[in-house]
Every structure is written in structure tokens, then in C-alpha cells.
Write a protein that holds these residues in place. Structure first.
Motif, short mmCIF file in Angstrom:
data_model
loop_
_atom_site.label_atom_id
_atom_site.label_comp_id
_atom_site.label_asym_id
_atom_site.label_seq_id
_atom_site.Cartn_x
_atom_site.Cartn_y
_atom_site.Cartn_z
N GLY A 1 -11.17 58.01 -71.92
CA GLY A 1 -12.20 57.93 -71.22
C GLY A 1 -12.32 59.17 -70.25
N LYS B 1 -16.27 42.49 -72.53
CA LYS B 1 -15.57 43.94 -72.44
C LYS B 1 -14.32 43.44 -72.19
N ASN C 1 -9.30 54.25 -68.94
CA ASN C 1 -10.99 54.06 -68.98
C ASN C 1 -11.66 54.04 -70.57
N SER C 2 -10.84 53.72 -71.32
CA SER C 2 -11.44 53.69 -72.65
C SER C 2 -12.16 52.34 -73.06
N PRO C 3 -12.69 52.09 -74.17
CA PRO C 3 -13.14 50.88 -74.26
C PRO C 3 -11.93 49.91 -74.64
N ARG D 1 -9.27 49.85 -73.02
CA ARG D 1 -8.17 50.04 -71.69
C ARG D 1 -6.91 50.72 -72.29
N THR E 1 -15.06 54.55 -81.97
CA THR E 1 -16.42 55.41 -81.64
C THR E 1 -16.64 56.37 -82.62
N TRP F 1 -20.22 53.65 -73.45
CA TRP F 1 -19.04 53.79 -72.59
C TRP F 1 -18.80 55.11 -72.07
N ARG G 1 -26.31 59.54 -64.84
CA ARG G 1 -26.56 58.26 -66.01
C ARG G 1 -27.88 57.47 -65.77
N ASP H 1 -28.77 51.73 -68.44
CA ASP H 1 -28.51 51.19 -69.76
C ASP H 1 -29.59 51.06 -70.87
#
Ligand code: SF4
Length: 955
Positions: free
Chosen positions: A215, A673, A688-690, A692, A700, A936, A942, A945
Motif C-alpha cells: 500500500g 474488508k 496498507n495492502s488489501p 493488511r 491485484t 484500494w 481521490r 468511490d
């Protein structure tokens, strides 16, 4: 017997093994450089309002100067080092800049470019007033206008675009950022998806390589505490955050750390290394995977870290679905996967000897959690698949468990402070495909260097285009295509250049608006220079001096030279005028938090942030200061001394409410999540990755069409020997190296720096020089895929055979019709479009002495302004990371008759064709669930969503 008292320099040289230990009889205990001692003698802060020094230039006379010392932050690179400005109270001018000992990142030290800020503010050619184009765009005719006229005109254009729902036509394009979130709130207050940056020509490759693991998209090495330091390229002298990093690398080495440097050139950094690994460009990942292979084979990995913090179960299931899910089977799979990366294979690819690779691998294994490493631009930005270099380098950190540890490499997000704004506008409901097109769903970040091609293809147009400290005509590849786009008013309705100096892009603007240098503006910086977290305040020092003397200054341009302003106040005023009655909902984000209904002031903006900075109010109170006054006085604040092992932070009870724990792998899940990981019975926040965790296997990458890159892999570069035609004498040009004394556009008006560095010859190895019959100083023609440039050769043993290199910092230019500017560094050139899309540039006048109010201008002794090479490069967008792959396949030959030093030729039709070739390599969105981009993955500015879904194509 007289005993020699070792000097400071001698002691450092001994400790670094540069000289033999001359004082063996003594046990030399060096003070840590962080402690006060020699070379750390600064005026005490209680005397900063009234400090007297004797003028060095006054010879035998004792001329006292009385100063007010005011801190600010250097603006000459991304490191954000602290500066102390010495304001002469008699003349109210800044006399010099020195380091700020209260800055936690730079600790009182600077590189040459920090003190050279004095040159920039005293530059006799600088832009002092807002200028408006008179004739045709690019014709070089300008008139002075008032700030009021500027603001009204631009505000009306933006207002019209917003009212007519042409929101994606308003764009802010930043070269040197800063501000820490300031522009996000401006653009989101306007409701536009208008942020564009320079990241894709700088660091997108390395960022993607790190982000896909964890992340966080940057490494934050703790060099000062490391036992082994691995640098890809010349970070010690010129890398990212280089003064703060350099001092910590040296500290680490003085405490016994060994240094390995992978660099094609024998750079100053490589010359300091214990291991110089001169790899063939693009082969770095092969070497790193060979090191990984040794760490795995010889059990030099950190089992506890891998078991707890790597997604090994998911990885194993993907790699070998038939295997029982055990850690032992995972490591066996790892061994199989990387068995082909033998040291001998890596030697064949890179030229670095297998023996050295093995030795370095074992040193890394021994260093364990004290292994710090860095890759930023260089290999990451040079090659197709350059992102894989950062990914493979981080693999070594993962294997050794040196992620987030003392002496290891931390995720950048742990070090970076995010200021709290007084009003947060909502995320925009727009997606600008000129920045994030469907072809590059994983890009880090905006595909900024493709903008002129996108405009050429009529993918959109720009009504109002701001360039801020940004000079793509000169710094980017394919500058003539930029000139074509910028010259076309149908494609770019209004171009506004916000810049402290004239530059090649500003020549093609409608407004050139002078913005302050480091000591003439407000800003905030916070970067991952080491294991701590800090914030630094850039402030306009003459304004602050005036305030201290009781003078009322409404706008910063009243205190600065001429009418040089600063962006912060400019954006406030512009936003206010875009929405004069508040009907657009913009004004409400610019109301003072302290005075109901009134427009915010710049002081209030920073007052609010500092009042909400952890620990700062308490620290300020110790001196009976407000947080704002503390920052005005010291210029910087250390928020946390060390941020190690943040992944071990516990999840709070609130976070855990309603969460479920996966009994197989310990995932803590909530609302679909993963929010943390159970380790030894405690719920930890993780990375911070999907998942964790550190993602060895990246779902990904696979889900977005790149299954072949699902695990750390060596990607063969576009300049791999297999892709060169030896029969045509094709060779690689490495065009990315920095000179430590220069910084892109902004050093062009710093006389001390130009005096030190004023040419960029073509480095080539003696064996290559011999085979081509070229000697140092000979004129050479370097041909790229779209044109050529004429340079002089520098034949040296300090270069890898079979590769040539040229620094990109030099070769600045102006045309006869342009304002005389940056004359320390600009050649005067002619530019001619000899037929459609075929551009020729010729130097008609080099650098020379001239008369001005600065006596040094008549002392210029150098005549060489170097050669503009970047303009001869086509765009090479990496299909995964979106990074421009800088390395070039070129031919080198003796110059042709008629060629002159500095000549450039480019065919932009060819460059467009090459853009199309690279575009065809992409695997466009939509990805899973109709997404444009993984939800993510970070994205600047940003949007909501919903805008991540292609069906919501409100572009
Ligand atoms: S390293 Fe960068 S920020 Fe620090 S003094 Fe040098 S140019 Fe300025």
C-alpha cells in the motif's frame, strides 16, 4: 613526543576507511553527528531577533551586521531541509541562508543548493511582476498587469467552465509539490478532478513496486541504524531526500554499516561503496532475485516475519493449488520459483560478478532486520518493467524481516504527517480521463507526459491550465510535442504559468505569474527522511520580519521583491472571486474558522493546522508561545522521534466492534474488508495492502490482467540486449542521472551552482571510445528513435562498457524573442519547424559575461550551457505502472559535417507513432466489477468511490 590531534575531517575519513587509521593508539570515540559539536555551532535562538556578525567581505575593517534570523524551508528539492535566513535589519534584505539546527530531517545541514537560495532571490533576471501575453502565444511579447486583473480574468474563465459543466477542462499541473494537501482542498472546493502531477516521469515505477506489496508507495530507510545499506543508483550524493539521507548513510557507515551501490556509473556514491555493482541497465531485478535465491536457499530469511506478515497461505494456494497449506511448503515453493535466478544467471544479465552477488547476499542475510535499502528513480524510472526493480528490492526487506524495523526500511506512510484542514470539501464526482485513462488502470499516478498526445487525439481539451513550478517542455520527454500542444489555443484555452523563474514552458503561457522562492512563500513539508515524523514550515521571511517589526502586511507580495507572490494566497483570492456570491458552494470553504463569515487569512490557515498538530501546542506552551508563533520561531517540529513497527499497533475496541476473525489465517474482517491481523492473540493493524500483510502474491496484479507478474519477477527492459540491434551499433543511453548541485529548472538562476556545473557531456567507457574512434571533447551525434542531439564525449573508465550516459540537468535555452533569463545557464537558440512536425534547434549563443547590477555577471568565465537531450526522447509509458521509461536505445557516432554542438532534431510524427506502439501494449480497464482502477490503490485527489466504476463516466 607531540601528539597529533586528529581533525574532524580526518576522523571521519578514518572511520569511513577512506584513509588508514593514523591514530591507532587512541581509542577514537566519535560523537554521533546528531549531537552538538564541531560544525554544529549555531546562534542560540534567544538571540535570533538580534544577532550581530562581522561582515566576511569587509577585509580588515570590522563591519558589523545586525540580523534577524528567521527560519524557512528549502524549496530546491523534495527533501524540504531547514534554512535559517539572515535578514539584515538595516537594509531589510536577506544576506545569506544557513542550515536550521532545529529541523529534525536536515539537522542544520544542507547541500549546496540550500544556501544557493540567496542567488535565486537576488537573480537580476527574475520575474518580478505578473505578465500577460501580448502577441501570438509563444511569440515572446509580454506586458505587465496587476494581480487584480489576473485574478478577475482567470476567475471568470473557471467560473464559466464550472457553470457550463466543463469541469474536466480546469487543470492544475504541478512540478514541485509541497503544501501537504493544500491543493486538494482548493480543487475539491471547486469540484473538479483537476490534479495532474509529474510523478509518471519521476517515481511512478518505484512507487508501484512498493505499493503492490504494502500500500505505501515509498521506502523510508533507516540508514543511520542499518548494518547493511543497499542503494540502487547514486542516492548518497543526489538521490531522493539526499542531504537528509546522505548524512544518515554516512552515520550508518561510521557505525560500521557496509554499503552496496548498484550503479552503471562510478558515481560519487559508488566511489564511497564497499561494493560497487555496475549492472547493465534494466538487469537490476535479476541481481536482486539472485540475492533472494541465496537468502532462501541458505535459510537466511526471517521465518517469524514471513509466517506472520506475508500472505503466504494465499500465495501457496495460487502457486501450487495441490500442495498442503503449510509454511514449509510455501518456502519450498519459493525455493523452486527462484532457483533459476542463480548468481551466474544474474552475472550474465548484469555483468556484476557472481562472487560479489553471493557476498552481498550473505551480508544482507547477516544484517537481518538491520537492512536498509532504497530505489527511487534510476532503474525504477528507466526501464520497461522498472517497477519490478523496487518490488524485488523490497522482497529482500521482506525476506530479512527488515520492514519497519530499527535499521530497516519503513513504509513511507508511517513518517508522513497529514495536516488537518479547517474545512474539508467533499470528494469530487468526476473522473478526468485525460489524467487517468482506461488504458492505465494501475498507473502511479496521472499519465501526465501523455497529455499532449491525448489532446492531439482529441480526447479532450483544457479551458484553464495551470502549470506550477513545472516545465515539461524542458524536463519531459518529447518537448516539441508539448510545444505543439501549448501553442494550440483550441487545445489549451488559457495557460497560466506559476513559476519563480522563466522557463521553456512559461514562454508558451498566457500569464506568467511570479511565485516566491523558499524564503518568499508559505508552505508545509513533511517527508520520510528517516525514522521520525516531522513538519516543516516554509514562510516568507521578509513578511515575517516586517510583522515582528510591527508592520502590517496584507499580502505576501507587499513584502517580497517586486510583486512576487505565493500560491497559497493566490488560490484563496482566486477561489473567492470564482464564487462571488457563494452560489457555487466554493466560498464556504474559505471562511475563517476564527471570524464568522470573514475570508480566511493565511495566518489563520496555518494557525488552525498548528493548533491541531499532535504535541505542538504543548511544546509551544513550554515557551509561552502559540503553536503558530512556535513554528514562526523554529520553522520545524518533530511530531514523533521514531515510528518503527507501526504494523504492530493494536486495533481499537471501536475498530474491532462487529469484526470477525478468520480462524485459518488470522484475518480480522469487517464489512467485507480485512482491517487487521491476529498475531499471538492480539489484533494488529498491519500494513496498507488489501490483506493488511506484505503481498508476495498480488491478486491485484493478476485480476487486472498481469498474471505473469503476480509474484516478484524480473521483467526484461525495452533496452535489454535482446531488444538492441548490434548490427546497427545500437547501445543504451542512461539519461537519468542527477548532478548533486543542480535541480531541474530551478537551479538555472543560481550562479554558484551554474559555476560548479555547466555541461553535460556524454559519458562513455574508454573501450567504446576506442571502437568508435572518439576521444574526450569530440563532437558526437546521439540518435534516438525520433531524432538526435549533438554533444561532446567524455571518455572515462568510470562508466560501464557498452552503455553511455548523460545528465539531464543541463541544456537550458531561450530564444531571441524571450526575456533574457537564467543567463548563468541558458543558451540562446533558434527553433525552426523545417517541415510539418520536423523541428530543429541550434545554439546561436552560449553563456557569456554581461553587465548588470550584480558584478558577478561580468565575471562569468564558462561558455558552455550543455545540451538539451530529453527533448529528443519519445514517450515510453510502462503499460503497468504508467511510468515513462527513460532509458533510450540510441546510436552514437562522430558528428556529421555541419553538425554543431547543442544541435537538436526531432520528428514529432515519429514520436506520435511510438506513443501508439506503447499504447498498444496496455491491458485496459475495466477490471473486476467494472472498475477503472482498484479501489484500494491510492490516487491523488481521490474522487468519490462511485466514480471508480466505468459506468459512472461523468467525464
Ligand atoms: S537536499 Fe534538497 S532541500 Fe536539502 S538543502 Fe539540498 S536542495 Fe535543499
Amino acid at each position: 613526543m607531540l601528539k597529533h590531534n586528529p581533525s574532524f575531517i580526518e576522523r571521519i575519513a578514518e572511520k569511513l576507511h577512506l584513509i588508514e587509521n593514523l591514530h591507532k593508539e587512541e581509542s577514537v570515540e566519535l560523537p554521533r553527528l546528531t549531537e552538538p559539536g564541531e560544525l554544529t555551532d549555531y546562534p542560540p535562538p534567544e538571540q535570533w531577533d538580534n544577532w550581530t556578525e562581522y561582515e566576511a567581505k569587509s577585509g580588515l575593517r570590522r563591519k558589523a551586521r545586525n540580523y534577524m534570523i528567521i527560519p524557512t524551508t528549502c524549496f530546491n528539492c523534495e527533501a524540504g531541509c531547514g534554512l535559517l535566513s539572515y535578514v539584515d535589519k538595516e537594509t531589510m534584505r536577506v544576506r545569506k541562508f544557513e542550515g536550521n539546527p532545529y529541523h529534525p530531517g536536515s539537522r542544520g545541514r544542507n547541500c549546496a543548493k540550500g544556501p544557493a537560495t540567496i542567488n535565486q532571490i537576488n537573480d537580476t533576471d527574475r520575474i518580478l511582476y505578473p505578465m500577460r501575453r501580448k502577441g501570438k502565444r509563444g511569440a515572446g511579447e509580454w506586458e505587465r498587469v496587476s494581480w487584480d486583473e489576473v485574478l478577475d480574468d482567470i476567475a471568470a474563465k473557471i467560473r464559466a467552465a464550472l457553470l457550463e459543466d466543463r469541469r474536466n477542462e480546469v487543470v492544475y499541473h504541478v512540478g514541485r509539490p509541497g503544501h501537504e494537501g493544500f491543493m486538494d482542498r482548493i480543487l475539491q472546493a471547486w469540484g473538479v478532478d483537476g490534479h495532474n502531477s509529474h510523478t509518471n516521469i519521476c517515481s511512478a515505477g518505484a512507487r508501484f513496486g512498493y505499493a503492490i506489496w504494502q500500500g505505501a508507495d515509498r521506502p523510508s530507510p533507516d540508514h543511520g541504524n542499518a548494518q547493511f545499506i543497499f542503494l540502487i543508483s547514486a542516492h548518497l550524493e543526489s538521490g531522493h531526500y539526499f542531504n537528509p539521507h546522505a548524512q544518515r548513510i554516512i552515520e550508518g557507515m561510521m557505525n560500521g554499516a557496509k554499503l552496496a551501490v548498484m550503479d552503471t556509473r562510478l558515481s560519487n556514491t559508488a566511489s564511497m561503496a564497499d561494493y560497487w555493482m555496475p549492472s547493465y541497465p534494466g538487469s537490476e531485478a535479476a541481481v536482486l532475485l539472485a540475492i533472494a535465491n541465496i537468502l532462501i536457499r541458505e535459510n537466511l530469511y526471517n521465518e517469524e516475519f514471513l509466517r506472520n506478515w506475508v500472505n503466504w497461505r494465499e500465495s501457496l494456494k495460487e502457486l501450487n493449488p495441490n500442495a498442503e497449506v503449510t509454511f514449509e511448503n510455501f518456502t519450498a515453493e519459493l525455493e523452486k520459483l527462484y532457483a533459476e535466478y542463480t548468481p551466474e544467471f544474474a552475472e550474465a544479465e548484469s555483468g556484476v560478478t557472481a562472487v560479489m552477488i553471493e557476498e552481498v547476499a550473505r551480508q544482507i542475510g547477516r544484517a537481518g532486520t538491520r537492512f536498509s535499502a532504497h530505489n527511487w528513480r534510476s532503474a525504477g524510472s528507466g526501464n520497461l518493467g522498472g517497477w519490478a526493480v523496487a518490488r524485488c528490492l523490497h522482497f529482500l526487506n521482506v525476506l530479512t524481516g527488515s520492514v519497519g524495523t530499527v535499521g530497516g526500511t519503513l513504509p513511507s506512510a508511517w513518517n508522513k504527517f497529514k495536516p488537518k484542514g479547517f474545512s474539508t470539501p467533499p470528494a469530487q464526482k468526476f473522473w478526468n480521463e485525460l489524467h487517468f485513462p482506461l488504458e492505465y488502470p494501475l498507473s502511479h499516478y496521472e499519465m501526465s507526459f501523455l497529455l499532449p498526445h491525448f489532446l492531439k487525439e482529441n480526447r479532450g481539451r483544457l479551458a484553464v491550465y495551470f502549470t506550477r513550478v513545472f516545465n515539461p517542455v524542458w524536463t519531459y520527454p518529447d518537448g516539441f510535442t508539448w510545444i505543439e500542444a501549448l501553442s494550440d489555443e483550441q487545445k489549451i484555452g488559457m495557460h497560466i504559468a506559476l513559476t519563480p523563474t522563466w522557463n521553456e514552458t512559461a514562454y508558451f503561457a498566457d500569464y506568467v505569474l511570479p511565485m516566491g522562492h523558499a524564503s518568499e512563500r508559505h508552505d508545509l513539508t513533511s517527508y520520510e527522511t528517516h525514522s521520525g515524523m516531522w513538519i516543516s514550515f516554509r514562510q516568507p521571511v521578509l513578511r515575517e520580519a516586517a510583522r515582528k517589526m510591527g508592520k502590517n502586511v496584507k499580502f505576501t507580495y507587499e513584502a517580497n521583491p517586486g510583486e512576487v507572490w505565493e500560491e497559497d494566497e493566490f488560490w484563496f483570492e482566486l477561489s473567492w472571486r470564482i464564487d462571488p456570491d457563494g452560489e457555487l458552494g466554493i466560498r464556504k470553504h474559505f471562511i475563517s474558522p476564527y471570524r464568522a463569515g470573514e475570508k480566511i487569512t493565511i495566518a489563520e490557515y496555518y494557525q488552525y493546522i498548528f493548533e491541531n498538530t499532535k504535541g505542538l501546542p504543548e511544546k509551544a506552551a513550554e515557551e509561552n508561545l502559540s503553536p503558530l508563533d512556535y513554528m514562526r520561531k523554529y520553522g520545524a517540529f518533530e511530531i514523533e522521534k521514531a515510528v518503527y513497527n507501526k504494523h504492530l499497533d493494536s486495533l481499537s475496541e471501536t475498530e474491532l466492534e462487529g469484526a470477525e476473525i478468520d480462524s485459518e489465517n488470522g484475518d480480522v474482517r469487517k464489512n467485507g474488508k480485512v482491517i487487521g491481523v491476529m498475531i499471538d492473540g492480539a489484533a494488529r493493524t498491519g500494513f496498507n495492502s488489501p490483506s493488511r500483510k506484505q503481498e508476495f502474491y498480488s491478486a491485484t496484479t493478476k485480476d487486472w490482467g498481469w498474471a505473469e507478474y503476480a509474484v516478484p519477477t524480473y521483467v526484461k527492459s525495452h533496452i535489454h540486449p535482446e531488444n538492441l540491434d548490434a548490427s546497427k551499433n545500437e547501445i543504451v543511453l542512461v539519461p537519468t542521472f542527477r548532478l548533486p548541485t543542480l535541480i531541474h529548472t530551478r537551479s538555472g538562476n543560481a550562479k554558484w551552482l551554474a559555476e560548479i556545473s555547466n555541461r553535460n557531456p556524454l559519458w562513455m567507457h574508454t573501450s567504446d571510445g576506442e571502437r568508435w574512434g572518439i576521444k574526450t571533447g569530440d563532437l558526437v551525434r546521439v540518435s534516438t528513435d525520433i531524432g538526435y542531439f549533438i554533444n561532446r564525449a567524455w571518455v572515462t573508465e568510470g562508466m560501464k562498457p557498452g552503455v553511455v550516459a548523460c545528465s539531464h540537468h543541463i541544456g537550458r535555452w531561450r530564444r531571441a524573442q524571450d526575456a533574457k533569463n537564467n543567463r548563468w545557464s541558458t543558451n540562446q537558440v533558434t527553433i525552426e519547424e523545417v517541415e510539418s512536425g520536423k523541428w530543429k534547434m541550434r545554439v546561436v549563443e552560449g553563456i557569456g559575461a554581461y553587465k548588470s547590477s550584480d558584478p558577478d555577471t561580468s565575471r562569468i568565465f564558462w561558455t558552455d550551457g550543455g545540451v538539451h537531450q530529453n527533448i529528443t526522447f519519445p514517450v515510453h509509458p510502462d503499460p503497468v505502472s504508467g511510468m515513462h521509461c527513460w532509458h533510450q536505445k540510441v546510436t552514437v557516432e562522430k558528428a556529421h559535417s555541419g553538425d554543431k554542438y547543442g544541435d537538436v532534431f526531432v520528428d514529432t510524427k515519429k514520436s506520435f507513432a511510438i506513443y501508439k506502439e506503447w499504447l498498444a501494449m496496455t491491458r485496459p480497464a475495466p477490471g473486476p466489477n467494472g472498475l477503472r482502477r482498484p479501489l484500494w490503490l491510492a490516487r491523488p485527489l481521490r474522487p468519490t468511490d462511485e466514480m471508480f466504476y466505468v459506468e459512472n463516466s461523468n467525464t
